[in-house]
Motif scaffolding. Structure first.
Motif, mmCIF file in Angstrom:
data_model
loop_
_atom_site.group_PDB
_atom_site.id
_atom_site.type_symbol
_atom_site.label_atom_id
_atom_site.label_comp_id
_atom_site.label_asym_id
_atom_site.label_seq_id
_atom_site.Cartn_x
_atom_site.Cartn_y
_atom_site.Cartn_z
ATOM 1 N N ASN A 1 0.817 -1.207 0.000
ATOM 2 C CA ASN A 1 0.000 0.000 0.000
ATOM 3 C C ASN A 1 0.853 1.258 0.000
ATOM 4 O O ASN A 1 0.471 2.273 -0.579
ATOM 5 C CB ASN A 1 -0.939 0.005 1.216
ATOM 6 N N GLU A 2 2.021 1.179 0.620
ATOM 7 C CA GLU A 2 2.868 2.366 0.725
ATOM 8 C C GLU A 2 3.847 2.513 -0.430
ATOM 9 O O GLU A 2 4.161 3.629 -0.845
ATOM 10 C CB GLU A 2 3.640 2.330 2.044
ATOM 11 N N HIS A 3 4.325 1.402 -0.972
ATOM 12 C CA HIS A 3 5.443 1.476 -1.916
ATOM 13 C C HIS A 3 5.132 1.044 -3.345
ATOM 14 O O HIS A 3 5.948 1.268 -4.239
ATOM 15 C CB HIS A 3 6.609 0.619 -1.396
ATOM 16 N N ILE A 4 3.986 0.397 -3.575
ATOM 17 C CA ILE A 4 3.667 -0.109 -4.916
ATOM 18 C C ILE A 4 2.292 0.382 -5.343
ATOM 19 O O ILE A 4 1.323 0.282 -4.593
ATOM 20 C CB ILE A 4 3.681 -1.661 -4.943
ATOM 21 N N GLY A 5 2.218 0.938 -6.537
ATOM 22 C CA GLY A 5 0.938 1.329 -7.123
ATOM 23 C C GLY A 5 0.565 0.346 -8.218
ATOM 24 O O GLY A 5 1.442 -0.162 -8.939
ATOM 25 N N ALA B 1 -4.759 6.297 0.181
ATOM 26 C CA ALA B 1 -4.107 7.184 1.148
ATOM 27 C C ALA B 1 -4.904 7.257 2.447
ATOM 28 O O ALA B 1 -4.329 7.336 3.539
ATOM 29 C CB ALA B 1 -3.937 8.586 0.559
ATOM 30 N N LEU B 2 -6.230 7.225 2.349
ATOM 31 C CA LEU B 2 -7.055 7.194 3.557
ATOM 32 C C LEU B 2 -6.789 5.914 4.347
ATOM 33 O O LEU B 2 -6.735 5.923 5.579
ATOM 34 C CB LEU B 2 -8.535 7.295 3.187
ATOM 35 N N LYS C 1 -1.580 8.221 6.906
ATOM 36 C CA LYS C 1 -0.337 8.924 7.237
ATOM 37 C C LYS C 1 -0.434 10.428 7.007
ATOM 38 O O LYS C 1 0.481 11.167 7.377
ATOM 39 C CB LYS C 1 0.839 8.352 6.429
ATOM 40 N N ARG C 2 -1.528 10.881 6.369
ATOM 41 C CA ARG C 2 -1.684 12.307 6.092
ATOM 42 C C ARG C 2 -3.096 12.747 6.435
ATOM 43 O O ARG C 2 -4.037 11.946 6.380
ATOM 44 C CB ARG C 2 -1.396 12.585 4.611
ATOM 45 N N PRO C 3 -3.279 14.045 6.759
ATOM 46 C CA PRO C 3 -4.623 14.562 7.022
ATOM 47 C C PRO C 3 -5.500 14.449 5.774
ATOM 48 O O PRO C 3 -4.999 14.479 4.641
ATOM 49 C CB PRO C 3 -4.377 16.034 7.384
ATOM 50 N N VAL C 4 -6.794 14.347 5.970
ATOM 51 C CA VAL C 4 -7.731 14.162 4.860
ATOM 52 C C VAL C 4 -7.629 15.294 3.839
ATOM 53 O O VAL C 4 -7.637 15.047 2.623
ATOM 54 C CB VAL C 4 -9.179 14.053 5.387
ATOM 55 N N GLU C 5 -7.509 16.539 4.313
ATOM 56 C CA GLU C 5 -7.435 17.670 3.382
ATOM 57 C C GLU C 5 -6.177 17.608 2.519
ATOM 58 O O GLU C 5 -6.199 17.963 1.341
ATOM 59 C CB GLU C 5 -7.489 18.998 4.149
ATOM 60 N N GLU C 6 -5.073 17.152 3.116
ATOM 61 C CA GLU C 6 -3.832 17.012 2.351
ATOM 62 C C GLU C 6 -3.977 15.911 1.301
ATOM 63 O O GLU C 6 -3.491 16.041 0.165
ATOM 64 C CB GLU C 6 -2.679 16.694 3.298
ATOM 65 N N ILE C 7 -4.637 14.827 1.676
ATOM 66 C CA ILE C 7 -4.880 13.730 0.729
ATOM 67 C C ILE C 7 -5.762 14.218 -0.420
ATOM 68 O O ILE C 7 -5.502 13.918 -1.588
ATOM 69 C CB ILE C 7 -5.543 12.546 1.452
ATOM 70 N N ARG D 1 -5.105 7.056 -8.825
ATOM 71 C CA ARG D 1 -5.230 6.314 -7.563
ATOM 72 C C ARG D 1 -3.927 5.581 -7.236
ATOM 73 O O ARG D 1 -3.472 5.571 -6.086
ATOM 74 C CB ARG D 1 -6.385 5.323 -7.659
ATOM 75 N N ALA D 2 -3.314 4.972 -8.257
ATOM 76 C CA ALA D 2 -2.060 4.239 -8.044
ATOM 77 C C ALA D 2 -0.937 5.165 -7.577
ATOM 78 O O ALA D 2 0.008 4.717 -6.920
ATOM 79 C CB ALA D 2 -1.649 3.532 -9.330
ATOM 80 N N LEU D 3 -1.043 6.450 -7.890
ATOM 81 C CA LEU D 3 0.008 7.415 -7.557
ATOM 82 C C LEU D 3 -0.167 8.071 -6.200
ATOM 83 O O LEU D 3 0.745 8.743 -5.714
ATOM 84 C CB LEU D 3 0.040 8.523 -8.620
ATOM 85 N N ILE D 4 -1.323 7.903 -5.558
ATOM 86 C CA ILE D 4 -1.682 8.736 -4.415
ATOM 87 C C ILE D 4 -0.713 8.613 -3.244
ATOM 88 O O ILE D 4 -0.457 9.580 -2.528
ATOM 89 C CB ILE D 4 -3.143 8.469 -3.960
ATOM 90 N N ASN D 5 -0.144 7.440 -3.026
ATOM 91 C CA ASN D 5 0.811 7.271 -1.923
ATOM 92 C C ASN D 5 2.252 7.462 -2.371
ATOM 93 O O ASN D 5 3.186 7.091 -1.646
ATOM 94 C CB ASN D 5 0.634 5.893 -1.277
#
Length: 226
Positions: free
Chosen positions: A85-89, A111-112, A116-122, A158-162
């Motif tokens: 989830n963190e390293h592969i899209g 990302a949700l 690891k990040r606030p919702v607004e930042e995501i 979506r694949a890029l979000i993290n």
């Protein structure tokens, strides 16, 4: 080596039903960070099986898999899921969007989940990704109302979000016309060249493969060209 994104050593894979079959045979190769690589071969050659091992979703193999310097072979499923989830899209031939959700909501989901990040930042990052793919004007439209090409671009966003180190695609342009195939290819090229993200794409499209940095071809489970 610090510039290596992924390394496979002496990989072997067997299927045991209905009878024992040696699917992948002594596969070894390295992929550099920022490399755009095509994985090709005829149907049944083992390329999709290999991709699923590289993605850490298939762990029933012999050999070793290292991504970003971390040996992943033998790790428990919960650790592998978190790593993915963190390293592969992922971008598949079918987009797998939630049809009742908006394009924006679909992009935000991984990302949700990572938390690891606030919702607004995501949300801001998701909108940036949609803009990168030229569909920011479709952000609030439900996925079911988008064209096939738009849906696939949402899937890439979506694949890029993290901000994954590696993006893996299983026939990512298989359902697209030539115009949208070119758009997706150019996006992958930009991600590799400008963001240093590694792209690994299984494809039957010769033009797509010919324009990648490198092609790995499988035949009868063996790597025959790299």
């Amino acid at each position: 080596m610090e510039d290596l994104s992924l390394s496979v050593k002496n990989l072997n894979k067997y299927f045991y039903e209905p009878q024992t079959f040696h699917v992948l045979k002594d596969i070894s190769f390295d992929i550099k960070k920022g490399e755009f690589l095509a994985l090709t071969g005829k149907s049944g050659s083992g390329k999709s099986t290999l991709l699923y091992i590289l993605s850490t979703m298939d762990t029933a193999y012999d050999g070793s898999l290292t991504i970003n310097g971390e040996v992943l072979t033998g790790k428990p499923q919960n650790e592998l899921a978190a790593f993915r989830n963190e390293h592969i899209g992922f971008v598949f031939q079918f987009h797998y969007l939630l049809p009742e959700f908006s394009a924006l909501d679909n992009v935000m989901l991984p990302a949700l989940k990572l938390e690891k990040r606030p919702v607004e930042e995501i949300k801001e990052k998701a909108l940036e990704n949609l803009k990168l793919l030229g569909i920011e004007d479709q952000a609030l439209k439900s996925a079911s109302k988008l064209s096939g090409g738009q849906q696939q671009r949402v899937a890439i966003a979506r694949a890029l979000i993290n901000e994954p180190a590696i993006i893996m695609g299983d026939e990512p342009t298989g359902n697209l016309d030539s115009k949208n195939t070119r758009i997706v290819f150019d996006i992958f090229r930009e991600l590799a060249a400008e963001r240093g993200q590694t792209i690994i794409a299984v494809t039957h499209d010769d033009d797509f493969a010919d324009n990648c940095d490198r092609t790995l071809e499988l035949m009868d489970g063996k790597l025959i060209f790299q």
